[in-house]
Design a protein around this motif. Structure first.
Motif, short mmCIF file in Angstrom:
data_model
loop_
_atom_site.label_atom_id
_atom_site.label_comp_id
_atom_site.label_asym_id
_atom_site.label_seq_id
_atom_site.Cartn_x
_atom_site.Cartn_y
_atom_site.Cartn_z
N PHE A 34 0.83 -1.21 0.00
CA PHE A 34 0.00 0.00 0.00
C PHE A 34 0.86 1.26 0.00
N TYR A 53 -6.71 5.53 -0.96
CA TYR A 53 -6.24 5.76 0.40
C TYR A 53 -7.36 6.36 1.26
N MET A 104 -9.57 3.57 2.46
CA MET A 104 -8.96 2.83 3.56
C MET A 104 -9.03 3.62 4.86
N ALA A 105 -8.77 4.92 4.79
CA ALA A 105 -8.84 5.76 5.99
C ALA A 105 -10.26 5.81 6.53
N GLY A 110 -11.53 0.67 -0.31
CA GLY A 110 -10.62 1.31 -1.25
C GLY A 110 -11.10 1.19 -2.68
#
Length: 255
Positions: free
Chosen positions: A86, A124, A127-128, A171
């Motif tokens: 990642f 990203y 994912m966050a 994601g």
């Protein structure tokens, strides 16, 4: 021999492309390996950080467990390897861009590079969103719904597979605006036809949320609603990437 020259001319570019592809794959693998080696010394800390959303909501006296013999060693290093991929993703995608870009027209490069950067940022961001918003709500919901007399002790390997699946799902789902823009930019569909199919898109978003997340309403809704909103965002920005004729129609409609 002269009759074989045209075939040789065709084979040479193909072989050179394969050589370049191999070179860029090797570079990407080397970068991932170097990042992995640099992060491997903190493998346990990385896993502890990843497990934070669950451990913070576990009842007093509960803890995570390792059922497999090698799980205490393999699980942290597995997540470290995934984290290395990642972290290296911008470089990997740059290598893919450098390989594909020479074959694109100038106008294709003009919108392909911004979309590539946006796709990285959105992945990203997904994912966050999963880590900081979805995980705490899911694990709190699971702890609160645990039947009386049942001690919640999650295996670290199963937890790792669970969170990696959600990371990938969120994601990938956050790439919906890019997919919408590409469909319009390539002329496969028009903005009007996509807008007309909005009810189907909403239903599909909830179906995707049901398939990709655990069987609870909270996580399914937390994935479906962002997909729907990102679909609307992609539809909004697709007007700037639509073919020229489509943009002229949008201006007339606005007037």
């Amino acid at each position: 021999m002269s009759e074989l020259d045209p075939l040789d001319d065709k084979e040479q570019p193909f072989i050179s492309h394969l050589v370049e592809l191999r070179s860029r794959l090797i570079r990407s693998m080397v970068v991932v390996l170097l990042v992995f080696l640099g992060m491997s010394f903190r493998a346990n800390e990385i896993y502890a950080y990843l497990a934070g959303p669950l451990t913070q909501h576990l009842p007093a006296g509960s803890q995570m467990i390792a059922i497999g013999v090698a799980s205490p060693f393999m699980a942290p290093f597995k997540i470290t390897l995934v984290a290395a991929v990642f972290v290296s993703m911008p470089y990997i995608l740059y290598q893919a861009w450098a390989f594909v870009a020479p074959g694109l027209y100038q106008h294709e490069r003009r919108f392909a590079l911004p979309l590539l950067v946006a796709s990285i940022v959105l992945f990203y961001a997904g994912m966050a969103f999963a880590y900081f918003v979805v995980f705490p709500l899911i694990f709190q919901f699971m702890v609160l719904t645990t039947p009386p007399g049942v001690a919640m002790m999650t295996d670290i390997s199963q937890y790792l597979d669970f969170v990696l699946t959600l990371f990938f799902a969120f994601g990938l789902s956050f790439e919906v605006p890019i997919a919408t823009i590409l469909l319009v930019a390539m002329g496969i569909v028009s903005r009007e036809s996509i807008a007309d199919k909005r009810p189907y898109a909403i239903v599909l978003a909830f179906v995707v949320g049901m398939v990709l997340t655990p069987p609870d309403v909270v996580s399914q809704t937390l994935l479906a609603v962002p997909i729907w909103l990102l679909f609307e965002l992609g539809l909004l920005f697709s007007r700037f990437f639509a073919p020229r004729a489509g943009r002229e129609m949008d201006r007339v409609a606005d007037v």
